[in-house]
Design an enzyme around this catalytic site. Structure first.
Site, mmCIF file in Angstrom:
data_model
loop_
_atom_site.group_PDB
_atom_site.id
_atom_site.type_symbol
_atom_site.label_atom_id
_atom_site.label_comp_id
_atom_site.label_asym_id
_atom_site.label_seq_id
_atom_site.Cartn_x
_atom_site.Cartn_y
_atom_site.Cartn_z
ATOM 1 N N GLN A 45 0.832 -1.209 0.000
ATOM 2 C CA GLN A 45 0.000 0.000 0.000
ATOM 3 C C GLN A 45 0.855 1.244 0.000
ATOM 4 O O GLN A 45 1.661 1.453 0.915
ATOM 5 C CB GLN A 45 -0.914 -0.020 1.227
ATOM 6 C CG GLN A 45 -1.735 1.242 1.417
ATOM 7 C CD GLN A 45 -2.684 1.129 2.600
ATOM 8 O OE1 GLN A 45 -3.783 0.603 2.484
ATOM 9 N NE2 GLN A 45 -2.248 1.591 3.765
ATOM 10 N N GLY A 46 0.706 2.099 -0.994
ATOM 11 C CA GLY A 46 1.460 3.338 -1.105
ATOM 12 C C GLY A 46 0.622 4.541 -0.710
ATOM 13 O O GLY A 46 0.130 5.272 -1.583
ATOM 14 N N TYR A 47 0.452 4.739 0.599
ATOM 15 C CA TYR A 47 -0.336 5.869 1.107
ATOM 16 C C TYR A 47 0.553 6.893 1.813
ATOM 17 O O TYR A 47 0.747 8.000 1.340
ATOM 18 C CB TYR A 47 -1.394 5.362 2.093
ATOM 19 C CG TYR A 47 -2.714 4.944 1.480
ATOM 20 C CD1 TYR A 47 -2.834 4.663 0.126
ATOM 21 C CD2 TYR A 47 -3.850 4.802 2.270
ATOM 22 C CE1 TYR A 47 -4.033 4.263 -0.416
ATOM 23 C CE2 TYR A 47 -5.063 4.404 1.734
ATOM 24 C CZ TYR A 47 -5.160 4.134 0.397
ATOM 25 O OH TYR A 47 -6.353 3.742 -0.139
ATOM 26 N N SER A 48 1.100 6.525 2.976
ATOM 27 C CA SER A 48 1.812 7.483 3.828
ATOM 28 C C SER A 48 3.065 8.022 3.154
ATOM 29 O O SER A 48 3.727 7.325 2.379
ATOM 30 C CB SER A 48 2.202 6.815 5.150
ATOM 31 O OG SER A 48 1.064 6.438 5.884
ATOM 32 N N GLU B 193 -10.603 -2.036 6.619
ATOM 33 C CA GLU B 193 -9.614 -2.458 7.612
ATOM 34 C C GLU B 193 -10.242 -2.826 8.952
ATOM 35 O O GLU B 193 -9.605 -2.761 9.977
ATOM 36 C CB GLU B 193 -8.573 -1.353 7.816
ATOM 37 C CG GLU B 193 -7.623 -1.216 6.657
ATOM 38 C CD GLU B 193 -6.463 -0.302 6.974
ATOM 39 O OE1 GLU B 193 -5.311 -0.761 6.943
ATOM 40 O OE2 GLU B 193 -6.704 0.884 7.244
ATOM 41 N N SER C 90 4.436 -1.628 4.275
ATOM 42 C CA SER C 90 4.597 -3.028 4.678
ATOM 43 C C SER C 90 4.720 -3.922 3.450
ATOM 44 O O SER C 90 4.022 -3.728 2.442
ATOM 45 C CB SER C 90 3.391 -3.480 5.504
ATOM 46 O OG SER C 90 3.235 -2.695 6.658
ATOM 47 N N SER D 19 -3.719 7.541 13.375
ATOM 48 C CA SER D 19 -3.403 7.847 14.771
ATOM 49 C C SER D 19 -4.671 8.060 15.596
ATOM 50 O O SER D 19 -5.753 8.329 15.060
ATOM 51 C CB SER D 19 -2.529 9.094 14.848
ATOM 52 O OG SER D 19 -3.279 10.247 14.497
#
Length: 383
Positions: free
Chosen positions: A115-118, A235, A151, A360
């Site tokens: 996953q390419g989010y943050s 999720e 990850s 968060s």
């Protein structure tokens, strides 16, 4: 919704348990294990529509499979990001061609995803991403930017990337959800991030003009925020219930350690152990309740707040019951060999991130306040 398990569900559970007993100890590497799961028909249990998955399973049967998998101590999954995040997103927003191209490969365990989010400057503030994707004249985009905390990036064949396709846009507008192949030497670089546990599950990913095909934009150009938020909603639910099986096993080990060390004689420790047990039961019933609901905007945020804080407190309790011994152990402080952690030390250190990753606590509380309770938004620029 009545979430009891029927006789058919229990028969399905028994079949799952028998299969895992026979296959889980085969010593396969993680990619081979994914293919074994696919061959056995255990990936994509909820994708009956269109014939993209394997066997058909009701929601209660999916819960039974997830719980049996967690109890079996089977190998960690490398395909869960593709199965549990991308696949439901494609089913909801993908074109027939995208579903036909990617879902069968996920169900067979042949293609792994990350996953390419943050990003370094936009972790919890997903709308602030700076990775860009520029349209080229050959039917592709050129993706440039950096993602972090990715990850399984070293194992993945593909990455779903949230990128800015409208250079004049800001915040939630002008984003697109692209499917990017990872095998692009010179255009994609993956660097492991060494954690204080000594492991490196997470990675930095650098895109330097990486190619993504135009037909691999999910939901259409500019719809990235809507698609990304839909994905985050997946999720929770079945995967959360399976996670709680692992939590229960960890709590059991902490209780046994408290008995062995005599810490259980301390009324404060005893109170904390009982609270951890009771809160875990609450989490389970909350997860079962939300599985039967629809359109609950705050359910995933509540679930994240519950388990993140609970697991972090369990890590603290694990060291407390060990006493002074928690600060030492099989440690090699030489510069030539990495130090080793026992299970409780690893639990404590890794759980420090539980209230940060996956959204968060501050972000989850803001979502509940603004989207569920209807409270006014905080003024921008106020610290």
């Amino acid at each position: 919704m009545d979430f009891g398990f029927s006789a058919q569900d229990q028969a399905f559970r028994a079949e799952a348990r028998a299969w895992l007993t026979e296959h889980a100890s085969g010593g396969l590497d993680r990619r081979s294990w994914e293919r074994a799961l696919g061959k056995g028909g255990w990936i994509g249990l909820g994708w009956a529509e269109g014939g993209y998955g394997n066997r058909t399973a009701t929601l209660t049967q999916q819960v039974a499979w997830a719980e049996e998998y967690a109890r079996s101590c089977a190998p960690p999954r490398s395909g869960h990001i593709g199965e549990n995040l991308l696949a439901p997103t494609l089913l909801a927003h993908g074109t027939p061609e995208q579903k036909g191209r990617f879902l069968p490969a996920i169900a067979a365990g042949d293609e792994l995803w990350c996953q390419g989010y943050s990003e370094p400057g936009a972790g919890s503030d997903l709308a602030g991403i700076r990775t860009k994707a520029e349209r080229a004249g050959d039917g592709t985009y050129r993706v440039t930017g950096q993602k972090i905390w990715t990850s399984l990036a070293r194992e993945a064949d593909w990455c779903f990337v949230l990128a800015r396709t409208d250079p004049g846009s800001s915040r939630h507008r002008g984003l697109s959800f692209l499917l990017v192949p990872m095998d692009q030497p010179g255009r994609i670089e993956v660097r492991p991030i060494r954690q204080m546990t000594g492991t490196s599950e997470f990675n930095e990913v650098f895109f330097d003009g990486a190619h993504a095909r135009v037909e691999h934009v999910v939901g259409g150009e500019g719809a990235g925020w809507r698609v990304a938020m839909s994905l985050l909603g997946f999720e929770r639910g079945v995967s959360t219930l399976a996670q709680q099986i692992g939590f229960a096993a960890e709590l059991g080990r902490v209780v046994r350690a408290a008995v062995d060390s005599g810490a259980v004689g301390d009324p404060v420790v005893r109170d904390r152990l009982v609270r951890q047990w009771a809160e875990l039961r609450v989490m389970r019933w909350n997860a079962l309740r939300t599985l039967g609901s629809s359109g609950d905007a705050g359910a995933s945020s509540v679930a994240k707040l519950l388990w993140g804080g609970w697991h972090q407190r369990l890590g603290e309790l694990a060291l407390q019951v060990r006493g002074a011994a928690a600060g030492v152990g099989p440690v090699d402080w030489s510069v030539t060999a990495p130090y080793e952690l026992d299970a409780f030390q690893n639990l404590f250190l890794f759980s420090r991130a539980d209230t940060i990753y996956g959204g968060s606590d501050q972000v989850q509380r803001t979502i509940i306040a603004e989207r569920v309770l209807g409270l006014p938004k905080e003024p921008k620029g106020v610290v």
